[in-house]
Design an enzyme around this catalytic site. Structure first.
Site, PDB file in Angstrom:
ATOM      1  CB  SER A   1      65.561  -4.053  33.644  1.00  0.00           C
ATOM      2  OG  SER A   1      65.902  -4.050  34.999  1.00  0.00           O
TER       3      SER A   1
ATOM      4  CE1 TYR B   1      69.350  -0.029  32.837  1.00  0.00           C
ATOM      5  CE2 TYR B   1      68.017  -1.018  34.573  1.00  0.00           C
ATOM      6  CZ  TYR B   1      68.796  -1.153  33.442  1.00  0.00           C
ATOM      7  OH  TYR B   1      69.021  -2.399  32.907  1.00  0.00           O
TER       8      TYR B   1
HETATM    9  P1  NAP Z   1      76.718  -3.386  28.587  1.00  0.00           P
HETATM   10  O1  NAP Z   1      77.645  -4.523  28.702  1.00  0.00           O
HETATM   11  O2  NAP Z   1      77.003  -2.123  29.329  1.00  0.00           O
HETATM   12  O3  NAP Z   1      76.491  -3.081  27.041  1.00  0.00           O
HETATM   13  C1  NAP Z   1      75.676  -2.000  26.645  1.00  0.00           C
HETATM   14  C2  NAP Z   1      75.876  -1.740  25.175  1.00  0.00           C
HETATM   15  O4  NAP Z   1      75.135  -0.553  24.837  1.00  0.00           O
HETATM   16  C3  NAP Z   1      77.340  -1.471  24.824  1.00  0.00           C
HETATM   17  O5  NAP Z   1      77.651  -2.131  23.619  1.00  0.00           O
HETATM   18  C4  NAP Z   1      77.378   0.028  24.675  1.00  0.00           C
HETATM   19  O6  NAP Z   1      78.368   0.486  23.781  1.00  0.00           O
HETATM   20  C5  NAP Z   1      76.000   0.314  24.109  1.00  0.00           C
HETATM   21  N1  NAP Z   1      75.648   1.713  24.340  1.00  0.00           N
HETATM   22  C6  NAP Z   1      75.565   2.360  25.523  1.00  0.00           C
HETATM   23  N2  NAP Z   1      75.304   3.646  25.327  1.00  0.00           N
HETATM   24  C7  NAP Z   1      75.237   3.843  23.999  1.00  0.00           C
HETATM   25  C8  NAP Z   1      75.021   4.979  23.180  1.00  0.00           C
HETATM   26  N3  NAP Z   1      74.861   6.197  23.694  1.00  0.00           N
HETATM   27  N4  NAP Z   1      75.000   4.823  21.840  1.00  0.00           N
HETATM   28  C9  NAP Z   1      75.216   3.617  21.305  1.00  0.00           C
HETATM   29  N5  NAP Z   1      75.423   2.499  22.015  1.00  0.00           N
HETATM   30  C10 NAP Z   1      75.454   2.609  23.356  1.00  0.00           C
HETATM   31  O7  NAP Z   1      75.242  -3.785  29.079  1.00  0.00           O
HETATM   32  P2  NAP Z   1      74.508  -5.217  29.143  1.00  0.00           P
HETATM   33  O8  NAP Z   1      74.521  -5.651  30.545  1.00  0.00           O
HETATM   34  O9  NAP Z   1      74.967  -6.103  28.063  1.00  0.00           O
HETATM   35  O10 NAP Z   1      73.005  -4.745  28.859  1.00  0.00           O
HETATM   36  C11 NAP Z   1      72.312  -4.938  27.635  1.00  0.00           C
HETATM   37  C12 NAP Z   1      70.849  -4.584  27.863  1.00  0.00           C
HETATM   38  O11 NAP Z   1      70.285  -5.456  28.845  1.00  0.00           O
HETATM   39  C13 NAP Z   1      70.647  -3.166  28.397  1.00  0.00           C
HETATM   40  O12 NAP Z   1      69.522  -2.577  27.790  1.00  0.00           O
HETATM   41  C14 NAP Z   1      70.412  -3.385  29.882  1.00  0.00           C
HETATM   42  O13 NAP Z   1      69.647  -2.350  30.448  1.00  0.00           O
HETATM   43  C15 NAP Z   1      69.690  -4.710  29.896  1.00  0.00           C
HETATM   44  N6  NAP Z   1      69.812  -5.459  31.159  1.00  0.00           N
HETATM   45  C16 NAP Z   1      71.012  -5.994  31.564  1.00  0.00           C
HETATM   46  C17 NAP Z   1      71.081  -6.713  32.755  1.00  0.00           C
HETATM   47  C18 NAP Z   1      72.359  -7.333  33.242  1.00  0.00           C
HETATM   48  O14 NAP Z   1      72.361  -7.944  34.329  1.00  0.00           O
HETATM   49  N7  NAP Z   1      73.451  -7.263  32.526  1.00  0.00           N
HETATM   50  C19 NAP Z   1      69.926  -6.883  33.549  1.00  0.00           C
HETATM   51  C20 NAP Z   1      68.722  -6.323  33.114  1.00  0.00           C
HETATM   52  C21 NAP Z   1      68.669  -5.614  31.913  1.00  0.00           C
HETATM   53  P3  NAP Z   1      79.913   0.604  24.245  1.00  0.00           P
HETATM   54  O15 NAP Z   1      80.384  -0.817  24.385  1.00  0.00           O
HETATM   55  O16 NAP Z   1      80.552   1.320  23.137  1.00  0.00           O
HETATM   56  O17 NAP Z   1      79.891   1.341  25.548  1.00  0.00           O
END
Ligand code: NAP
Length: 249
Positions: free
Chosen positions: A155, A168
């Site tokens: 991130s 985080y």
């Molecule tokens: P998201 O839509 O919240 O998806 C997160 C995924 O992780 C979901 O499928 C969730 O499962 C799973 N997860 C969360 N806790 C878990 C647990 N305890 N055990 C198993 N699975 C778990 O997030 P995203 O935005 O796609 O983010 C994906 C990655 O990119 C993350 O590592 C995030 O930190 C990073 N990131 C995202 C952004 C952004 O702007 N979106 C920016 C920088 C970094 P459920 O669906 O069942 O909850």
């Protein structure tokens, strides 16, 4: 590199077995579909079985290689759970060509002085401990691949600590460090380790972090897939211990 200009071969990931954590939603879901459409057999990990079943059906419906489903709650997974996971993958595939450590939780956006300790533990367990234990447990399967790629989700706040991002930010800075350490130790020279910063992307995590933002102004998870494909495929063979920005222009 401008990933918007990267054009992966349609068969970039043909015959590869790739595990994607957090494949049920957001960026992980897009990666699962994209990797499968480029020929990979994807192992869909997540904590919510019905979300994984929906993606499974979508992938099958597209005529891509048949995926597998691997539910596991990362915040409480035990050494025995990881042993089972290893054995399941070993029996079903005999090797692993890549892991996208994508699952993550945001925690609270609050000053450290008030940060809830249970939330801290959960963020560290999912964002940092799980990618470490999972990678360590699966190294013997990755070692059987010709060229394996392990990719950790970072991130912007994983590059520089930022106020109010608490556990985080700490977890993402630590994942960058862990990736570099795995990469430089070279326990298995065929395995490379890199980080990816997706940048602001239209997902539920982003909406939770920025509730006042209009999601329609943000790139979709699908639009940032070129960088994910690049890291997972052999076009990035020379890259090890690096951290890339999926939205570099
Ligand atoms: P998201 O839509 O919240 O998806 C997160 C995924 O992780 C979901 O499928 C969730 O499962 C799973 N997860 C969360 N806790 C878990 C647990 N305890 N055990 C198993 N699975 C778990 O997030 P995203 O935005 O796609 O983010 C994906 C990655 O990119 C993350 O590592 C995030 O930190 C990073 N990131 C995202 C952004 C952004 O702007 N979106 C920016 C920088 C970094 P459920 O669906 O069942 O909850």
């Amino acid at each position: 590199m401008k990933f918007s200009e990267y054009q992966p071969r349609p068969d970039l990931l043909k015959d590869r077995v790739i595990l994607i954590t957090g494949a049920g939603d957001g960026i992980g879901r897009a990666a699962a579909l994209s990797f499968a459409l480029h020929g990979a057999t994807v192992v869909l990990h997540g904590r919510t079985l019905n979300k994984l079943e929906v993606i499974y059906d979508e992938i099958e419906g597209l005529g891509a290689p048949q995926p597998a489903i691997l539910p596991l709650q990362l915040s409480s997974a035990s050494p025995l759970d990881y042993e089972h996971l290893y054995q399941t993958l070993e029996q079903q595939f005999g090797r692993l060509d890549g892991i996208l450590h994508n699952a993550g939780v945001l925690g609270e956006r609050t000053p450290l002085s008030e940060y809830d300790i249970d939330t801290w533990d959960e963020v560290m367990a999912v964002n940092l401990r799980a990618p470490f234990v999972l990678t360590q447990a699966l190294l013997p399967l990755l070692a059987k691949s010709e060229h394996a790629s392990v990719v950790f989700a970072s991130s912007g706040v994983g590059r520089e600590a930022r106020a109010l991002w608490g556990a985080y930010s700490v977890s993402k800075i630590a994942i960058e460090a862990m990736s570099k350490i795995f990469a430089s130790e070279q326990t298995y020279p065929n395995i490379r380790f890199n980080c990816i910063n997706p940048g602001a992307t239209r997902t539920s995590m982003r909406a939770k972090a920025y509730p006042d933002e209009d999601p329609k102004t943000l790139p979709t998870p699908e639009s940032i897939m070129p960088a994910y494909l690049y890291l997972m495929g052999d076009d990035s063979l020379a890259l090890n211990g690096q951290s890339i920005d999926a939205q570099s222009h």
